[in-house]
Design a protein around this motif. Structure first.
Motif, PDB file in Angstrom:
ATOM      1  N   TRP A 445       0.828  -1.203   0.000  1.00 16.18           N
ATOM      2  CA  TRP A 445       0.000   0.000   0.000  1.00 16.18           C
ATOM      3  C   TRP A 445       0.865   1.257   0.000  1.00 16.18           C
ATOM      4  N   VAL A 446       1.953   1.229   0.745  1.00 16.73           N
ATOM      5  CA  VAL A 446       2.871   2.374   0.748  1.00 16.73           C
ATOM      6  C   VAL A 446       3.372   2.640  -0.664  1.00 16.73           C
ATOM      7  N   ALA A 447       3.797   1.575  -1.349  1.00 18.17           N
ATOM      8  CA  ALA A 447       4.323   1.736  -2.706  1.00 18.17           C
ATOM      9  C   ALA A 447       3.278   2.309  -3.645  1.00 18.17           C
ATOM     10  N   GLU A 448       2.034   1.886  -3.495  1.00 19.99           N
ATOM     11  CA  GLU A 448       0.975   2.369  -4.383  1.00 19.99           C
ATOM     12  C   GLU A 448       0.646   3.828  -4.102  1.00 19.99           C
ATOM     13  N   VAL A 449       0.549   4.180  -2.822  1.00 22.45           N
ATOM     14  CA  VAL A 449       0.116   5.530  -2.459  1.00 22.45           C
ATOM     15  C   VAL A 449       1.234   6.551  -2.671  1.00 22.45           C
ATOM     16  N   VAL A 450       2.426   6.219  -2.201  1.00 22.09           N
ATOM     17  CA  VAL A 450       3.518   7.194  -2.299  1.00 22.09           C
ATOM     18  C   VAL A 450       3.959   7.374  -3.748  1.00 22.09           C
ATOM     19  N   ASN A 451       3.706   6.399  -4.572  1.00 23.72           N
ATOM     20  CA  ASN A 451       3.989   6.564  -6.000  1.00 23.72           C
ATOM     21  C   ASN A 451       3.266   7.786  -6.560  1.00 23.72           C
ATOM     22  N   HIS A 452       2.059   8.059  -6.064  1.00 26.76           N
ATOM     23  CA  HIS A 452       1.323   9.243  -6.521  1.00 26.76           C
ATOM     24  C   HIS A 452       2.053  10.527  -6.132  1.00 26.76           C
ATOM     25  N   VAL A 453       2.616  10.561  -4.935  1.00 28.14           N
ATOM     26  CA  VAL A 453       3.346  11.757  -4.503  1.00 28.14           C
ATOM     27  C   VAL A 453       4.586  11.963  -5.374  1.00 28.14           C
ATOM     28  N   VAL A 454       5.301  10.866  -5.650  1.00 26.68           N
ATOM     29  CA  VAL A 454       6.513  10.962  -6.472  1.00 26.68           C
ATOM     30  C   VAL A 454       6.178  11.442  -7.875  1.00 26.68           C
ATOM     31  N   ALA A 470       9.997   1.376   0.939  1.00 23.90           N
ATOM     32  CA  ALA A 470       8.910   0.403   0.759  1.00 23.90           C
ATOM     33  C   ALA A 470       9.265  -0.615  -0.313  1.00 23.90           C
ATOM     34  N   LEU A 471       9.790  -0.138  -1.431  1.00 27.20           N
ATOM     35  CA  LEU A 471      10.183  -1.054  -2.497  1.00 27.20           C
ATOM     36  C   LEU A 471      11.259  -2.022  -2.017  1.00 27.20           C
ATOM     37  N   GLU A 472      12.166  -1.523  -1.221  1.00 28.73           N
ATOM     38  CA  GLU A 472      13.243  -2.359  -0.689  1.00 28.73           C
ATOM     39  C   GLU A 472      12.688  -3.510   0.142  1.00 28.73           C
ATOM     40  N   GLN A 473      11.738  -3.208   1.015  1.00 25.78           N
ATOM     41  CA  GLN A 473      11.164  -4.261   1.857  1.00 25.78           C
ATOM     42  C   GLN A 473      10.405  -5.286   1.021  1.00 25.78           C
TER      43      GLN A 473
END
Length: 629
Positions: A445-454, A470-473
């Motif tokens: 979920w972090v990867a999906e949501v923060v992708n929008h910020v990036v 997040a991607l690392e984990q």
């Protein structure tokens, strides 16, 4: 040397999930390790394969795999990587030898009456030459008397010039359609595929427990000279037999399986079955993450059934162009049957759920392989995953659209990202909530949501850092090698910027193998359509000994027509030359004015027409962004 931001340690949720893997599967089973070491004759004496000052392959890069599995690697992937990192010369059976661990693929050497037949000479000429040298060190200076490509992927032909003799021609065998597919895959979409292959194989990642540990299929691809020599003998039907240097082979054509042009080989003298890349010690890709046409699991499973029917009662062992062999007739049939059932199950169950109205992502979340298959190590998703293969099957039958009209005309990523972030209260609010999700271990979920910020603000340092973490984990927990590499490459580029494309397969040999039609097609896909809507430019090429080809840019489309006819209009310029010079002109390696001065080309009309037409071609970008806009 570039200083990269060091990776973070595995978080407790990932550590717990990885340790749980140890309780699910039979890690005490050593059969694969016994098979992988069987027949070992020796390893390379030097730790590096080099071309000048450039390192093509490093045998010691994965020495860390000899240790215990760390918390930052899925134990199942660690086990697979230990197996695939093993390198050297191995006797499969008397007369058949394999060089393993020298590249992404295996090279097989079959001894004949006068010399040897080389099967699938790796990615690079340098690694193939080193592998052949190791074989000769242990088996003597036998000449290469033939070459065989099992299929049309670069890791099965790229090193051919490293093994071919310079003093004479030898037969080169391949399945029908090999050259067309080998060339088109590496040229038409070659730039994008090469860029994404850098993610898939993680070539720029540091080798180690928090970096690249392998790709599941092997460790990685070499970075040497990609070569190609056209086949001289086509295999056109199942049951076809050929004899090369006294080596009798019976072929099974398997088009549309792991490659569009592929074959299996039975060697009656050794009762040995070569399965090319149709049955290896993993679930393979139905849609490789670097990009390709979607493969057909239904056809794949049917050809595995055919292989069992044709050769199962005769084969005492099976080997492939990746991984290690399987010995024993019963074990061979069991191995092939489970591989067959794996692809058939994914195909049939995806279709069943698809027809119940489920979409690709929904099917992927529900899909579980039967316990009997999951217990077999060779069905695990080290290279192709159940998740992305299931989505590929959906795509094959239904395309990108899931039927929901809300998904029919969505905003592109950057435009959508700004709206999402605005709806969610701004970047700071999104990051605050995302950090809570990160602490809870919900990295997807972090990867999906923060992708929008990036994508809304690629300069947002905190968003990039959290997305990278997040991607690392997600990478640390992946059993699938390419998934791990994609996640960790994304984290690397978010922190340190683009590393570009480590290697390209569109080598001079591959370009030279384009047919004239393919060469014109490769130009057509580079046309700036909107920038040439109003143009009408026609060039006629008179090829000596062949005939005319008329090239026209009109309506933003570059077409070419061979011969004369009603579809051919009057040209602005006519150029007469040989095919070799035509290729050089179109590829930009020869000047037409100089060719005319040397009387190698004759020009009538306005040569500026050609220059204007070529000016509408764009150059592909080998370093395009992936994790940022």
């Amino acid at each position: 040397m570039t200083q990269h931001t060091p990776p973070e340690p595995a978080q407790p949720s990932v550590v717990e999930a990885n340790r749980a893997v140890l309780d699910r599967f039979a890690f005490e089973d050593t059969q694969d390790f016994d098979d992988a070491r069987r027949g070992f004759l020796g390893a390379a004496a030097e730790p590096l394969i080099k071309s000048g000052d450039r390192t093509i392959w490093d045998f010691e890069a994965y020495g860390f795999l000899a240790g215990e599995c760390p918390d930052s690697v899925n134990p199942s992937l660690w086990r697979q990587s230990r197996l695939t990192a093993d390198h050297g010369l191995f006797e499969v059976v008397e007369g058949i030898y394999q060089i393993r661990g020298f590249d992404l693929s295996n090279m097989t050497v079959v001894e004949g009456e006068q010399g040897v037949l080389v099967i699938d000479p790796l990615v690079s000429a340098e690694t193939a030459a080193a592998g052949l040298a190791l074989y000769r060190e242990h088996r003597g200076e036998r000449p290469v008397t033939g070459v065989l490509y099992t299929h049309s992927h670069v890791d099965h032909f790229g090193g051919v010039r490293g093994v071919l003799p310079a003093d004479r021609e030898v037969p080169v065998l391949a399945p029908e359609g090999f050259l067309q597919h080998a060339v088109s895959e590496n040229v038409y979409a070659g730039t994008a595929m090469s860029r994404r292959a850098g993610y898939m194989y993680g070539a720029a990642l540091p080798k180690g427990p928090r970096g690249q540990v392998g790709s599941g299929l092997a460790q990685t691809n070499s970075t040497g000279t990609v070569t190609l020599v056209a086949p001289t003998v086509d295999i056109t039907r199942t049951g076809q037999e050929e004899v090369v240097d006294g080596i009798r082979m019976v072929f099974q054509l398997t088009p549309g399986t792991e490659a569009p042009a592929e074959l299996n080989i039975f060697f009656p003298a050794q009762a040995a079955l070569c399965m090319a890349e149709n049955a290896t010690h993993n679930l393979h890709n139905l849609l490789t993450l670097r990009g390709a046409e979607v493969r057909n699991p239904h056809v794949w499973s049917r050809y595995l059934t055919e292989a069992i029917t044709l050769f199962g009662a005769q084969a005492d062992l099976a080997f492939a162009s990746h991984h290690w062999p399987v010995w024993g007739r019963e074990r061979v049939v069991t191995f092939l049957s489970r591989q067959r059932d794996l692809y058939a199950y994914l195909h049939d169950q995806t279709l069943r759920m698809l027809n119940e109205g489920l979409t690709g992502p929904e099917i992927a979340e529900r899909m579980q392989v039967p316990p009997a298959l999951e217990r077999a190590w060779h069905t695990h998703g080290y290279y192709g995953s159940v998740s992305h293969n299931t989505k590929a099957i959906y795509q094959r039958y239904m395309g990108w659209f899931d039927g929901n009209p809300a998904h029919l005309w969505q905003h592109p990523p950057v435009e959508a990202a700004g709206r999402y972030v605005d709806f969610m209260g701004g970047a700071d609010q999104v990051l605050n909530r995302a950090r809570e999700s990160f602490a809870a271990g919900d990295y997807r979920w972090v990867a999906e949501v923060v992708n929008h910020v990036v994508f809304a603000d690629p300069s947002h340092t905190e968003a990039r850092a959290l997305q990278a973490a997040a991607l690392e984990q997600l990478g640390y927990g992946s059993e699938n090698g390419p998934w791990r590499n994609f996640y960790l490459m994304g984290a690397l580029e978010l922190r340190d910027g683009s590393v570009g494309t480590p290697a390209s397969t569109a080598s001079p040999d591959v370009i030279a193998a384009l047919t004239v039609d393919q060469l014109f097609d490769s130009l057509a896909i580079r046309v700036d359509g909107p920038g040439s809507w109003d143009e009408d430019l026609t060039v006629r090429w008179n090829l000596r000994g062949t005939g005319p080809i008329t090239m026209r840019l009109y309506n933003g489309v570059l077409t070419h027509i061979t011969g004369d006819g009603p579809a051919v209009g009057p040209p602005g310029v006519t150029i007469t030359l040989d095919e070799t010079d035509l290729r050089a002109v179109l590829l930009g390696t020869a000047d037409l004015g100089e060719l005319a001065a040397d009387r190698r080309a004759e020009i009538s009309g306005d040569l500026n027409v050609l220059g204007e037409l070529m000016g509408h071609l764009t150059a592909p970008d080998p370093d395009f962004a992936i994790v940022t806009p």
